[in-house]
Structures are given as structure tokens and as C-alpha cells.
Design an enzyme around this catalytic site. Structure first.
Site, PDB file in Angstrom:
ATOM      1  N   ASP A 250      84.147  -4.768  60.038  1.00 41.02           N
ATOM      2  CA  ASP A 250      85.465  -4.686  60.644  1.00 41.02           C
ATOM      3  C   ASP A 250      85.560  -5.816  61.688  1.00 41.02           C
ATOM      4  O   ASP A 250      85.719  -6.972  61.338  1.00 41.02           O
ATOM      5  CB  ASP A 250      85.589  -3.280  61.252  1.00 41.02           C
TER       6      ASP A 250
ATOM      7  N   ARG B 278      81.818  11.349  53.601  1.00 41.35           N
ATOM      8  CA  ARG B 278      80.832  10.332  53.217  1.00 41.35           C
ATOM      9  C   ARG B 278      80.327  10.525  51.784  1.00 41.35           C
ATOM     10  O   ARG B 278      79.892   9.576  51.148  1.00 41.35           O
ATOM     11  CB  ARG B 278      79.616  10.384  54.155  1.00 41.35           C
TER      12      ARG B 278
ATOM     13  N   GLY C 143      76.581   4.611  57.574  1.00 37.99           N
ATOM     14  CA  GLY C 143      77.508   4.280  56.489  1.00 37.99           C
ATOM     15  C   GLY C 143      76.915   3.619  55.268  1.00 37.99           C
ATOM     16  O   GLY C 143      77.414   3.786  54.164  1.00 37.99           O
TER      17      GLY C 143
ATOM     18  N   LEU D  19      89.426   3.453  55.405  1.00 41.79           N
ATOM     19  CA  LEU D  19      88.835   3.872  54.139  1.00 41.79           C
ATOM     20  C   LEU D  19      87.791   4.964  54.350  1.00 41.79           C
ATOM     21  O   LEU D  19      87.089   4.979  55.362  1.00 41.79           O
ATOM     22  CB  LEU D  19      88.188   2.659  53.456  1.00 41.79           C
TER      23      LEU D  19
HETATM   24  P1  IMP Z   1      82.506  -3.424  63.561  1.00 42.81           P
HETATM   25  O1  IMP Z   1      81.439  -3.612  64.574  1.00 42.81           O
HETATM   26  O2  IMP Z   1      83.866  -3.334  64.177  1.00 42.81           O
HETATM   27  O3  IMP Z   1      82.478  -4.438  62.441  1.00 42.81           O
HETATM   28  O4  IMP Z   1      82.259  -1.975  62.967  1.00 42.81           O
HETATM   29  C1  IMP Z   1      81.949  -1.785  61.650  1.00 42.81           C
HETATM   30  C2  IMP Z   1      81.603  -0.333  61.457  1.00 42.81           C
HETATM   31  O5  IMP Z   1      82.740   0.490  61.732  1.00 42.81           O
HETATM   32  C3  IMP Z   1      81.250  -0.068  60.012  1.00 42.81           C
HETATM   33  O6  IMP Z   1      79.875  -0.245  59.765  1.00 42.81           O
HETATM   34  C4  IMP Z   1      81.718   1.346  59.827  1.00 42.81           C
HETATM   35  O7  IMP Z   1      80.681   2.228  60.217  1.00 42.81           O
HETATM   36  C5  IMP Z   1      82.887   1.486  60.754  1.00 42.81           C
HETATM   37  N1  IMP Z   1      84.154   1.274  60.018  1.00 42.81           N
HETATM   38  C6  IMP Z   1      84.914   0.166  60.008  1.00 42.81           C
HETATM   39  N2  IMP Z   1      85.998   0.322  59.229  1.00 42.81           N
HETATM   40  C7  IMP Z   1      85.924   1.575  58.719  1.00 42.81           C
HETATM   41  C8  IMP Z   1      86.769   2.339  57.814  1.00 42.81           C
HETATM   42  O8  IMP Z   1      87.803   1.904  57.291  1.00 42.81           O
HETATM   43  N3  IMP Z   1      86.336   3.598  57.539  1.00 42.81           N
HETATM   44  C9  IMP Z   1      85.205   4.133  58.069  1.00 42.81           C
HETATM   45  N4  IMP Z   1      84.386   3.444  58.899  1.00 42.81           N
HETATM   46  C10 IMP Z   1      84.751   2.186  59.222  1.00 42.81           C
HETATM   47 MG    MG Z   2      78.437   1.091  59.472  1.00 39.41          MG
END
Ligand code: IMP
Ligand code: MG
Length: 179
Positions: free
Chosen positions: A105, A167, A46, A155
Site C-alpha cells: 500500500d 483471511r 497477510g 480488499l
Molecule cells: P503499507 O506499509 O502501507 O504498504 O501497508 C501494507 C500492509 O497493509 C499490507 O501488508 C496489508 O497487511 C495491509 N493492507 C494494505 N491494503 C490492504 C487491503 O486492501 N486489505 C487488507 N489489508 C491491506
Molecule cells: Mg501485510
């Protein structure tokens, strides 16, 4: 590029994304001044666009590296496990590290990565993210550079995907009706 307006609404225009990147770059430039020991570590997939745009706004000669994490158990109710699919490729013991994310997230992937890089003994370790879904945080991580705090919503674009598509959109769009 075509985005279905019925499914998505525009969230940040390419110009707004650019302004957000510039605000992060400005803070980093202020904090580090000229420093030849900075390594930006982008979290794949990402963060590839954030990395590309951010490095071009930094005044120091930075090195770049990439890591890739994999999250198991995406649902909120599971205690997710995170593993590394791709590790850093250099010795970071005499380096100032900035982890670069496009969005945070739950923070689980980031916490895992932070602890892992910290264990490698860098001079310093900080975190930068374009977007921060702060209200969704499940684990405590201190984020040093935040482009924008955003509400809980899905998003796409500018590196963010929906099942590996979208992407390459230059702006960021929000899903209108998450199921
Ligand atoms: P976390 O470990 O839950 O913080 O995961 C974060 C990862 O989830 C980010 O680096 C993204 O790759 C993916 N992610 C979280 N929210 C979104 C979103 O709204 N759209 C797309 N990918 C997301
Ligand atoms: Mg990511």
C-alpha cells in the site's frame, strides 16, 4: 464460505489468484534457476497464503522464514512508524532473500523491512508481492515481482483481512462502498 454480496464484489477468483501466483513463481524460477541459498521471508500475517502457495511452485530448495511488522498511524496524514514484532530467525549473510508480501500500500512497512534486512548483509535482497496498490505509494521501494497492479480499494480474502476476519477466503473480494 459466505461473503455478503451487498458489501463485497468478487475481485479475483481462486483460479485467478492461482494464475497470479504461477506468474510470480515463473519469474522467480527463471531468475534464480537452481539455487540452494534462497530464503523467502513472508510478512505476517497477510502473506501466509501467498507463501504456502508460492513455495510449492519454486524449483529450488528454498528456506522459509517469517517476520511480523506493526504499523502505527495508518492514516495518510501521519508519518507512520513501523516496528518489528517478529524478526528473522536465521543468519542471512550468505543467502539470497526474497521478501514476500500479499499487498503493498504506502510501502512504509516494506521499506522499513527492506532496510532492516539489507543491514544484515544478504547476498541479494528482492521483493515479491501478489498485489500492488501502486497509486497509494508514499515511500519509494523497488518491487521486483508483482502479481497484479490494483486500483485503490479495500480488499479481503486470501490472507487479506478486515479487522482479522476473511483471511481464509480462497478468492479476493473488494469492499463495494468504502467509508
Ligand atoms: P503499507 O506499509 O502501507 O504498504 O501497508 C501494507 C500492509 O497493509 C499490507 O501488508 C496489508 O497487511 C495491509 N493492507 C494494505 N491494503 C490492504 C487491503 O486492501 N486489505 C487488507 N489489508 C491491506
Ligand atoms: Mg501485510
Amino acid at each position: 464460505m459466505f461473503v455478503d454480496e451487498r458489501q463485497f464484489r468478487s475481485f479475483l477468483s481462486p483460479g485467478e489468484v492461482r494464475e497470479t501466483i504461477l506468474s510470480i513463481a515463473e519469474q522467480i524460477n527463471k531468475d534464480y534457476e537452481m539455487n540452494d541459498k534462497i530464503v523467502l521471508v513472508g510478512v505476517l500475517k497477510g502473506a501466509f497464503m501467498v507463501m504456502a502457495d508460492l513455495v510449492r511452485e519454486l524449483h529450488s530448495d528454498v528456506r522459509v522464514d517469517f517476520v511480523r511488522t506493526k504499523n502505527y498511524g495508518k492514516s495518510l496524514s501521519t508519518v507512520g512508524t513501523v516496528t518489528l514484532l517478529q524478526d528473522i530467525s536465521m543468519d542471512i549473510r550468505d543467502k539470497h532473500i526474497i521478501i514476500v508480501e500479499e499487498i503493498i500500500d504506502s510501502g512504509r512497512a516494506l521499506k522499513f523491512l527492506y532496510d532492516r534486512l539489507q543491514a544484515a548483509g544478504p547476498l541479494s535482497l528482492r521483493i515479491a508481492t501478489l498485489l500492488d496498490k501502486r497509486s497509494r505509494r508514499l515511500v519509494d521501494v523497488h518491487v521486483d515481482y508483482v502479481g497484479k497492479i490494483v486500483d485503490e480499494q479495500f480488499l479481503i480474502g486470501y490472507g487479506l483481512d478486515l479487522e482479522e476476519t476473511y483471511r481464509n477466503l480462497p478468492g479476493i473480494h473488494a469492499l463495494r462502498y468504502p467509508n
